[in-house]
Design a protein around this motif. Sequence first.
Motif, short mmCIF file in Angstrom:
data_model
loop_
_atom_site.label_atom_id
_atom_site.label_comp_id
_atom_site.label_asym_id
_atom_site.label_seq_id
_atom_site.Cartn_x
_atom_site.Cartn_y
_atom_site.Cartn_z
N UNK A 161 0.93 -1.23 -0.19
CA UNK A 161 -0.13 0.13 -0.02
C UNK A 161 1.08 1.16 0.05
N UNK A 162 1.99 1.21 0.90
CA UNK A 162 2.99 2.31 0.86
C UNK A 162 3.60 2.94 -0.37
N UNK A 163 3.46 1.78 -1.37
CA UNK A 163 4.23 2.26 -2.58
C UNK A 163 3.20 3.18 -3.61
N UNK A 164 2.06 3.38 -3.39
CA UNK A 164 1.15 4.14 -4.21
C UNK A 164 0.75 5.39 -3.45
N UNK A 165 0.31 6.46 -3.97
CA UNK A 165 -0.34 7.68 -3.33
C UNK A 165 -1.52 7.26 -2.68
N UNK A 166 -2.22 6.37 -3.42
CA UNK A 166 -3.69 6.20 -2.87
C UNK A 166 -3.37 5.32 -1.61
N UNK A 167 -2.62 4.30 -1.74
CA UNK A 167 -2.36 3.41 -0.37
C UNK A 167 -1.87 4.19 0.77
N UNK A 168 -0.85 5.29 0.51
CA UNK A 168 -0.44 5.99 1.49
C UNK A 168 -1.73 6.99 2.11
N UNK A 169 -2.40 7.25 1.48
CA UNK A 169 -3.92 7.85 1.81
C UNK A 169 -4.45 6.85 2.71
N UNK A 170 -4.55 5.83 2.40
CA UNK A 170 -5.48 4.62 3.16
C UNK A 170 -4.52 4.75 4.82
N UNK A 171 -3.32 4.45 4.67
CA UNK A 171 -2.60 4.27 5.85
C UNK A 171 -2.42 5.40 6.62
N UNK A 172 -2.18 6.62 5.92
CA UNK A 172 -1.99 7.93 6.83
C UNK A 172 -2.86 9.21 6.57
N UNK A 173 -4.08 8.90 5.95
CA UNK A 173 -4.88 9.84 5.56
C UNK A 173 -5.55 10.47 6.79
N UNK A 174 -5.45 9.95 8.03
CA UNK A 174 -6.01 10.26 9.30
C UNK A 174 -5.17 11.51 9.63
N UNK A 175 -3.97 11.27 9.76
CA UNK A 175 -3.15 12.15 10.44
C UNK A 175 -2.43 13.45 9.45
N UNK A 176 -2.43 12.98 8.14
CA UNK A 176 -1.85 13.98 7.21
C UNK A 176 -2.86 14.45 6.11
N UNK A 177 -2.91 15.79 6.03
CA UNK A 177 -3.96 16.27 4.81
C UNK A 177 -3.14 16.03 3.54
N UNK A 178 -2.06 15.72 3.38
CA UNK A 178 -1.27 15.68 2.09
C UNK A 178 -0.53 14.06 2.28
N UNK A 179 -1.30 13.20 2.36
CA UNK A 179 -0.34 11.75 2.56
C UNK A 179 0.52 11.56 1.49
N UNK A 180 0.13 11.65 0.40
CA UNK A 180 0.87 11.51 -0.91
C UNK A 180 2.38 12.01 -0.75
N UNK A 181 2.39 13.03 0.13
CA UNK A 181 3.83 13.68 0.22
C UNK A 181 4.98 12.87 0.88
N UNK A 182 4.38 11.84 1.87
CA UNK A 182 5.07 11.08 2.67
C UNK A 182 5.65 9.81 1.91
N UNK A 183 6.94 9.63 2.08
CA UNK A 183 7.60 8.73 1.35
C UNK A 183 7.35 7.18 1.71
N UNK A 184 7.33 6.06 0.79
CA UNK A 184 6.74 4.84 1.17
C UNK A 184 7.53 4.30 2.44
N UNK A 185 8.80 4.39 2.58
CA UNK A 185 9.59 3.84 3.73
C UNK A 185 9.32 4.42 4.97
#
Length: 276
Positions: A161-185
């Motif tokens: 999930x972390x390898x895609x912007x959509x997946x990062x939104x699923x994982x961290x969209x609760x705490x980040x307004x722009x989760x796509x900016x966070x790196x996969x690692x």
Amino acid sequence: MAATITFPIDTPTGPQPVRVVYERRGTGRPLVLLHGIGHHWQAWEPVLDILAVEREVTAVDLPGFGESSALPDGVRHDLEGVAPVLAALFEALGLDRPDVAGNSLGGLLALELGRRKLVRSVTALAPPRFWSEAERRYAFAVLTAMRVGARTMPLPLIGRLARTAAGRAVLTGTIYARPGRRSAPAVVAEARAMREATGFEATLASGPDVVFTDDIPDVPVTIGWGTRDRVLLPRQGVRAKRTIPAARLVRLPGCGHVPMNDDPALVARVILDGSR
């Protein structure tokens, strides 16, 4: 490369060691950074190098979080338990009343350190305990869901999930307004931090019916709140300002609950301006 320090603290059974992991960068007047519940010092990575241009910055893994050890038996994960540990950490690191900035739980701890006159200035980004009971229950439900998700979701799935912007939104969209900016690692590391946080339940249980009611005179206080905070609603910042009338209340446009990743330049400027 993060460093480790071990120092003694007082406990009901006598002195016991605590091991704290921290990252230090830059030179200048000391500034300590404290993360939120279930997070680790790397939450500050987006702003560390910006701050380090002007300050000696120490980002800490709080006890029971990240790579730091849990608190010894008999020491509670509440303000009365953790604040003296941080004071002992400052002494062990040779920090005499540093400036301190904290996010969420770290912001609450920063305010408590300011109340105890242990720091020169406080910047608190979305600190808890300025909530109504309904808002508290909502925040606890959100945090508990994050903890359960991190502990039950298989790590290989988190990695995919972390390898895609959509997946990062699923994982961290609760705490980040722009989760796509966070790196996969970084996202995977955050999931691990939430998953492995030994102090999570004890910290959450320490303040279900507690609000912060004390003014903090004689210490400069800045309170920052993201306009897109989905964990602690921005109106709680107004209550914080009423509690601490001399505090500077700053809106963080477009930022979520952990704003350092959403707008690093803005957050760094707020911290530096609040600790002049």
